[in-house]
Enzyme design. Structure first.
Site, PDB file in Angstrom:
ATOM      1  N   CYS A 120       0.822  -0.916  -0.449  1.00 51.47           N
ATOM      2  CA  CYS A 120      -0.021  -0.012  -0.226  1.00 51.47           C
ATOM      3  C   CYS A 120       0.970   1.314   0.158  1.00 51.47           C
ATOM      4  CB  CYS A 120      -1.165   0.409   1.137  1.00 51.47           C
ATOM      5  SG  CYS A 120      -1.983  -1.485   0.828  1.00 51.47           S
ATOM      6  N   GLU A 121       1.814   0.966  -1.234  1.00 51.47           N
ATOM      7  CA  GLU A 121       2.627   2.228  -1.255  1.00 51.47           C
ATOM      8  C   GLU A 121       3.345   2.040  -2.852  1.00 51.47           C
ATOM      9  OE1 GLU A 121       6.095   3.429   1.347  1.00 51.47           O
ATOM     10  OE2 GLU A 121       4.971   2.158   3.038  1.00 51.47           O
ATOM     11  N   TYR A 147      21.573  -8.729  -2.662  1.00 61.18           N
ATOM     12  CA  TYR A 147      21.224  -7.921  -1.617  1.00 61.18           C
ATOM     13  C   TYR A 147      19.569  -7.829  -2.122  1.00 61.18           C
ATOM     14  CZ  TYR A 147      26.066  -6.320  -1.807  1.00 61.18           C
ATOM     15  OH  TYR A 147      27.338  -6.485  -1.607  1.00 61.18           O
TER      16      TYR A 147
HETATM   17  C1  LIG Z   1      28.975  -4.563   0.106  1.00 64.01           C
HETATM   18  C2  LIG Z   1      30.940  -4.525   0.589  1.00 64.01           C
HETATM   19  C3  LIG Z   1      31.453  -5.681  -0.622  1.00 64.01           C
HETATM   20  C4  LIG Z   1      30.732  -5.954  -1.921  1.00 64.01           C
HETATM   21  O1  LIG Z   1      30.706  -5.500  -2.889  1.00 64.01           O
HETATM   22  P1  LIG Z   1      30.118  -5.847  -4.287  1.00 64.01           P
HETATM   23  O2  LIG Z   1      29.709  -4.475  -5.325  1.00 64.01           O
HETATM   24  O3  LIG Z   1      28.913  -7.408  -3.543  1.00 64.01           O
HETATM   25  O4  LIG Z   1      30.780  -6.819  -4.591  1.00 64.01           O
HETATM   26  C5  LIG Z   1      32.612  -6.090  -0.299  1.00 64.01           C
HETATM   27  N1  LIG Z   1      33.518  -5.563   0.689  1.00 64.01           N
HETATM   28  C6  LIG Z   1      32.664  -4.585   1.034  1.00 64.01           C
HETATM   29  C7  LIG Z   1      33.343  -3.780   2.310  1.00 64.01           C
HETATM   30  C8  LIG Z   1      31.359  -4.229   1.462  1.00 64.01           C
HETATM   31  O5  LIG Z   1      30.439  -3.296   2.324  1.00 64.01           O
END
Ligand SMILES: *Cc1c(COP(=O)(O)O)cnc(C)c1O
Length: 409
Positions: free
Chosen positions: A328-329, A356
């Site tokens: 509901c957004e 992610y």
């Molecule tokens: C999130 C992160 C990664 C991974 O980044 P990607 O873009 O998913 O490869 C690596 N090192 C650190 C310190 C991070 O915070």
């Protein structure tokens, strides 16, 4: 993975659901290690926050990866999945000294990105070697939310503060065993990366006890056809040459480390959701799916583009749709997208859903988080059950107020 296979998984386990192709993860891991096969000591630490299911972590372990973690909980997940503490690096940002000390106690490699914390940690535990995260101030990245190397970034210790680092190290008698940078996601230009690496090499010369240099991550993966991606092979060749020269001048071989998340798991993942309803307005045909940003928030949070395929009708005539959710957004996954003709109850597959995606999911609107499946050896393995009503009640404490008194029930 084939649309037919994905559809079978959706039929067997229901939707919405995440599916991960183990073979693709392995292929990406091997591609990266192959690009650096001339480096004597190479370490690939998988960034847990991209996809933290323990079965995925175990698979990474079987490939020979270590882990990159950002919280003590991720460290504990890694240990639970069978990783040795020494094969885990902990790169937090803005966490308490207490948490860093607790992780160090577990035997995990600490990476510190703050002068104040470095000084406090070094004063209390000079015997524990630490890595330091440097900010080389190189602007790179596809999106301001994820480029973390610029001058006003909250990440890393500025290269302009090296003299201060050296003073802290001398004053406390602590040991620096690693130098690290993570300039941001989506690095396209290899020369920009190499430029940042040169800064790291310069910094590294100041420290005599180094065991490794960690170049972070930021490898770009294609999100749609024709998308540019990091040329890993060319990058491998260029950085290997520079790294070898560095080791020669440094006087011994040290480890070259990376910590990719997206590169290893993004393309391996598919998010499958069913179309609840088609809605035509004066200007748009909406396909409303049984999901929302509670399950996949990247399009709304970063404007990221996930290719969408109608796996129930892969050969259908293409039409234009806006794919939206049931929250509901406003929760638009895709605007005005060409997709094979969609009927109600068709299943859509979102690509690049390995990194992610599940890890950022929530129970917003009191919906259950999706199930997860690992596709391995031509078989679907359930690696997370769909939540149930009881999961929504876990940890809630029910109190009732009657006649001005609260009663715990
Ligand atoms: C999130 C992160 C990664 C991974 O980044 P990607 O873009 O998913 O490869 C690596 N090192 C650190 C310190 C991070 O915070």
């Amino acid at each position: 993975m084939k649309s037919e296979t994905l559809l079978n998984v959706a039929n067997e386990f229901g939707s919405p659901i995440y599916v991960y192709d183990a073979q693709k993860i392995e292929a990406q891991y091997k591609r990266l290690t192959a690009a650096f096969n001339k480096v004597k000591k190479l370490k690939i630490n998988y960034a847990v926050k991209a996809l933290s299911n323990i079965s995925v972590l175990k698979f990474m372990n079987s490939l020979g990866a270590g882990l990159d973690t950002v919280s003590i909980q991720e460290v504990k997940l890694g240990l639970h999945a069978g990783f040795k503490a020494k094969d885990i690096i902990y790169t937090p940002n803005g966490v308490s000294l207490e948490e860093i000390e607790a992780v160090a106690k577990l035997g995990t490699q600490i990476n510190i990105d703050n002068l104040s914390i470095l000084e406090q940690f070094g004063s209390k535990h000079p015997e524990i070697p630490v890595c330091i995260r440097i900010n080389p101030h190189v602007m790179a990245g596809g999106n301001t939310n994820i480029s973390v190397g610029h001058i006003d970034s909250k990440f890393g210790i500025s290269i302009h503060q090296i003299p201060h680092i050296i003073r802290i190290v001398e004053n406390t008698g602590m040991h620096i065993n690693g130098i690290h940078m993570h300039t941001g996601s989506d690095i396209l230009d290899i020369d920009v990366f190499i430029y940042a690496s040169e800064i790291l090499f310069e910094t590294a010369k100041n420290f005599k006890d180094l065991e490794f240099i960690d170049f972070g991550s930021g490898f770009k993966v294609p999100y749609k056809e024709g998308d540019i991606e990091t040329n890993i092979e060319e990058f491998g060749e260029k950085l290997t040459t520079r790294f070898k020269t560095f080791c020669k001048n440094y006087g011994r071989e040290i480890t070259l480390a990376f910590e990719p998340g997206k590169f290893l798991v993004s393309e391996a993942g598919f998010f499958l959701a069913k179309v609840n309803a088609i809605k035509q307005t004066t200007s748009t045909v909406f396909a409303q799916i049984d999901s929302g940003f509670n399950h996949l928030i990247r399009p709304m949070l970063y404007g990221s583009q996930h290719e969408i395929e109608n796996i129930s009708n892969p050969k259908g005539k293409h039409r234009f749709y806006s794919i939206v959710g049931y929250i509901c957004e406003t929760d638009t996954f895709a605007n005005n997208r060409r997709i094979a003709e969609i009927k109600e109850e068709d299943v859509l597959a979102f690509k690049n859903a390995g990194a992610y995606c599940f890890t950022m999911s929530s129970n917003y609107n009191s919906r259950y988080r999706p199930a997860e499946v690992l596709w391995y050896n031509e078989k679907a393995h359930l690696i997370r059950k769909r939540e149930t009503f009881n999961d929504l009640l876990t940890n809630q404490v029910s109190i009732e107020i009657k006649n001005n008194e609260t009663i715990v029930k």
